[in-house]
Design a protein around this motif. Sequence first.
Motif, PDB file in Angstrom:
ATOM      1  N   UNK A 266     123.554 -37.051  -3.621  1.00 26.67           N
ATOM      2  CA  UNK A 266     122.775 -37.084  -2.677  1.00 26.67           C
ATOM      3  C   UNK A 266     123.241 -38.149  -1.514  1.00 26.67           C
ATOM      4  N   UNK A 267     123.957 -39.125  -1.921  1.00 21.99           N
ATOM      5  CA  UNK A 267     124.476 -39.801  -0.826  1.00 21.99           C
ATOM      6  C   UNK A 267     125.436 -39.190  -0.058  1.00 21.99           C
ATOM      7  N   UNK A 268     126.220 -38.092  -0.715  1.00 23.17           N
ATOM      8  CA  UNK A 268     126.834 -37.323   0.182  1.00 23.17           C
ATOM      9  C   UNK A 268     126.236 -36.439   1.145  1.00 23.17           C
ATOM     10  N   UNK A 269     125.167 -35.908   0.557  1.00 21.57           N
ATOM     11  CA  UNK A 269     124.246 -34.996   1.393  1.00 21.57           C
ATOM     12  C   UNK A 269     123.801 -35.795   2.656  1.00 21.57           C
ATOM     13  N   UNK A 270     123.376 -37.128   2.561  1.00 23.21           N
ATOM     14  CA  UNK A 270     122.924 -37.826   3.415  1.00 23.21           C
ATOM     15  C   UNK A 270     124.180 -38.083   4.526  1.00 23.21           C
ATOM     16  N   UNK A 271     125.447 -38.415   3.985  1.00 22.77           N
ATOM     17  CA  UNK A 271     126.421 -38.626   4.722  1.00 22.77           C
ATOM     18  C   UNK A 271     126.723 -37.470   5.682  1.00 22.77           C
ATOM     19  N   UNK A 272     126.609 -36.286   5.074  1.00 23.38           N
ATOM     20  CA  UNK A 272     126.994 -34.833   5.604  1.00 23.38           C
ATOM     21  C   UNK A 272     126.024 -34.822   6.928  1.00 23.38           C
ATOM     22  N   UNK A 273     124.461 -34.862   6.363  1.00 23.26           N
ATOM     23  CA  UNK A 273     123.532 -34.740   7.586  1.00 23.26           C
ATOM     24  C   UNK A 273     123.449 -35.808   8.729  1.00 23.26           C
ATOM     25  N   UNK A 274     124.147 -37.102   8.422  1.00 17.32           N
ATOM     26  CA  UNK A 274     124.368 -37.960   9.242  1.00 17.32           C
ATOM     27  C   UNK A 274     125.546 -37.204  10.287  1.00 17.32           C
TER      28      UNK A 274
ATOM     29  N   UNK B 213     118.211 -31.655  -5.291  1.00 14.76           N
ATOM     30  CA  UNK B 213     118.901 -32.947  -4.914  1.00 14.76           C
ATOM     31  C   UNK B 213     117.999 -33.182  -3.259  1.00 14.76           C
ATOM     32  N   UNK B 214     118.055 -31.966  -2.796  1.00 20.54           N
ATOM     33  CA  UNK B 214     117.436 -32.034  -1.352  1.00 20.54           C
ATOM     34  C   UNK B 214     115.887 -32.346  -1.354  1.00 20.54           C
TER      35      UNK B 214
END
Lengths: 121, 121
Positions: free
Chosen positions: A21-29, A52-53
């Motif tokens: 989930x932290x990775x997804x936030x990084x990606x969407x950042x 996760x999303x």
Amino acid sequence: MVQYDEARLDASFAALSDATRRGVLEQLGRADASITALAERFQMTLTGIKKHVGVLEQAGLVTTEKVGRVRTCKLGPHRLEEATAWIERHRQLWEARFDALETVLEELQRKEQINGRKKRK
Amino acid sequence: MVQYDEARLDASFAALSDATRRGVLEQLGRADASITALAERFQMTLTGIKKHVGVLEQAGLVTTEKVGRVRTCKLGPHRLEEATAWIERHRQLWEARFDALETVLEELQRKEQINGRKKRK
């Protein structure tokens, strides 16, 4: 005293407690991404990444929009302001406490030195 | 790129995802406290508060020491540095992206104004 929305803080921190989930936030950042692209990027099944999303969406950290057959994910309205504020306030509290301890220690050392000098006389 | 200890981040954020545990950290930021005092303060059973303190201890955010019959809790060696660093980096990433978007928008507005003036002529 600052009043926090405790339920939102619970949700934000729980959402952050998983590396994917932290990775997804990084990606969407960096850029918006489709569910399919996120699944590929994190080598997960569509079901897995959707879960996760979903957690991130519930916490208000991500929003998704379906256009045709593609669901696009982007950063949501809550930008971890409260989580940041909570952590920041705590660091200040702790630092203040350590500074106070340091002052007491310095005072003790100073007194010790004075006593040491008196004894030598 | 910064390398994070993902397991520690998981544990730190999970520990923070509960209002009572955040409350315990706030309390210990002000002063060390016994398990009994924390149970009273948060109106919980000894078993309940011990479970929360256990989660905080596992995350390295709290340490406990038993002297005689009293177990004293204090802030542990990990001071949320990594959690703070993670959140901070993300805010910077997002802000950079929003700044970039803003520049594009301003550029578009500028062009629109020029076009508008040309049309009026």
